[in-house]
Write a protein that holds these residues in place. Sequence first.
Motif, short mmCIF file in Angstrom:
data_model
loop_
_atom_site.label_atom_id
_atom_site.label_comp_id
_atom_site.label_asym_id
_atom_site.label_seq_id
_atom_site.Cartn_x
_atom_site.Cartn_y
_atom_site.Cartn_z
N PRO A 180 24.58 -42.23 -11.15
CA PRO A 180 25.30 -42.63 -12.36
C PRO A 180 25.46 -41.44 -13.32
N ILE A 181 26.69 -41.20 -13.76
CA ILE A 181 26.93 -40.17 -14.78
C ILE A 181 27.83 -40.74 -15.85
N GLY A 182 27.77 -40.13 -17.03
CA GLY A 182 28.58 -40.58 -18.15
C GLY A 182 27.70 -41.23 -19.22
N PRO A 183 28.31 -41.89 -20.19
CA PRO A 183 29.66 -42.44 -20.17
C PRO A 183 30.80 -41.42 -20.34
N TRP A 184 30.47 -40.26 -20.90
CA TRP A 184 31.51 -39.29 -21.23
C TRP A 184 31.23 -37.98 -20.52
N LEU A 185 32.29 -37.20 -20.33
CA LEU A 185 32.20 -35.79 -20.02
C LEU A 185 32.55 -35.07 -21.31
N VAL A 186 31.57 -34.40 -21.91
CA VAL A 186 31.71 -33.84 -23.25
C VAL A 186 31.97 -32.35 -23.16
N THR A 187 33.06 -31.90 -23.77
CA THR A 187 33.43 -30.49 -23.72
C THR A 187 32.47 -29.64 -24.56
N PRO A 188 32.32 -28.37 -24.19
CA PRO A 188 31.28 -27.53 -24.82
C PRO A 188 31.44 -27.32 -26.32
N ASP A 189 32.63 -27.54 -26.87
CA ASP A 189 32.77 -27.38 -28.31
C ASP A 189 31.92 -28.39 -29.07
N GLU A 190 31.54 -29.50 -28.42
CA GLU A 190 30.67 -30.50 -29.05
C GLU A 190 29.20 -30.31 -28.67
N ILE A 191 28.93 -29.37 -27.75
CA ILE A 191 27.56 -29.09 -27.30
C ILE A 191 27.33 -27.58 -27.45
N PRO A 192 27.17 -27.09 -28.66
CA PRO A 192 27.02 -25.65 -28.83
C PRO A 192 25.76 -25.08 -28.18
N ASP A 193 24.72 -25.93 -28.03
CA ASP A 193 23.47 -25.47 -27.41
C ASP A 193 22.97 -26.54 -26.44
N PRO A 194 23.23 -26.37 -25.14
CA PRO A 194 22.75 -27.37 -24.18
C PRO A 194 21.24 -27.39 -24.03
N GLN A 195 20.55 -26.44 -24.65
CA GLN A 195 19.07 -26.39 -24.57
C GLN A 195 18.40 -26.99 -25.80
N ASP A 196 19.09 -27.94 -26.44
CA ASP A 196 18.48 -28.63 -27.58
C ASP A 196 18.98 -30.07 -27.64
N LEU A 197 18.76 -30.82 -26.56
CA LEU A 197 19.22 -32.19 -26.47
C LEU A 197 18.05 -33.12 -26.19
N ASP A 198 17.79 -34.03 -27.13
CA ASP A 198 16.76 -35.04 -26.92
C ASP A 198 17.22 -36.06 -25.90
#
Length: 282
Positions: A180-198
């Motif tokens: 299972p993946i999703g609900p969204w595929l989020v573009t990197p402009d909304e995820i400036p740092d993928p190493q800081d996600l709870d």
Amino acid sequence: MKLVRFGEKGAEKPGAIDSQGRIRDLSGVVADFTPDVLTIEMRDRLTALDLETLPVVGGNPRLGAPIARTGHFIAIGLNYVDHAKEAGQPIPAEPVIFSKAPSSLSGPDDDVILPRGSEKGDWEIELGFVMGRHCHYVAQSDALSAVFGYVLANDVSERAFQIEGTGQWIKGKSAPTFGPIGPWLVTPDEIPDPQDLDMSLDVNGERRQTGNTRTMIFPVAELIAYLSEKMDLEPGDLVITGTPPGVGLGMRPQQFLKPGDEMHLTMAKLGEQRQKVVAFRG
């Protein structure tokens, strides 16, 4: 931008979530989110769109996996120190790589179907990313620029299939609905740092996993650089990056999924998933 695929299984259409949380139909712009269109150029074209000019999708349609398919479905094992310890494995000196069958992809809220003979179904919340350009020997400093977008993933596993017998991980990771993946595929402009996600995962309303991507042993940029040394990475390839502690395998006593169980996953900026566990019928 949050990209989705909506509609009945096998007949999904591409869409995007607008500022009011509504789905806008993108089928007049792109036929589907298949590997041939999951490029950085298409991503930039989509993020430049004025969503207010696109049709609003009414009702509350099912959301499918936000990509139609993937060439490679690559997974990273034991990428959190505490998870390696609970699995009784040494801390890896380099990334542990395995595959899931691309046919295991499913929607974020679709049922998870335990395969025939399953006794040790398990859960694993993970950060995933989708590649947006070809990479071979890419430098860490350039690696994040090759990401099309990020997704929440549940690396559903069948531990007996994975570990016992010949012990080939792909056998315990690849059943239909185990991705299972999703609900969204989020573009990197909304995820400036993928190493800081709870992130968190509950089973039947009880917290099982809590973590943050900052504690990954090998962060996303390092994973991309490492993988690109071992193989060609291509647009549309999906990589999931490992799970924090709290899986059923590591509990004492161990606990595994059974029909009727419900999983609830959340990750900052990447949304949530809810899956009911059912037995294979057929």
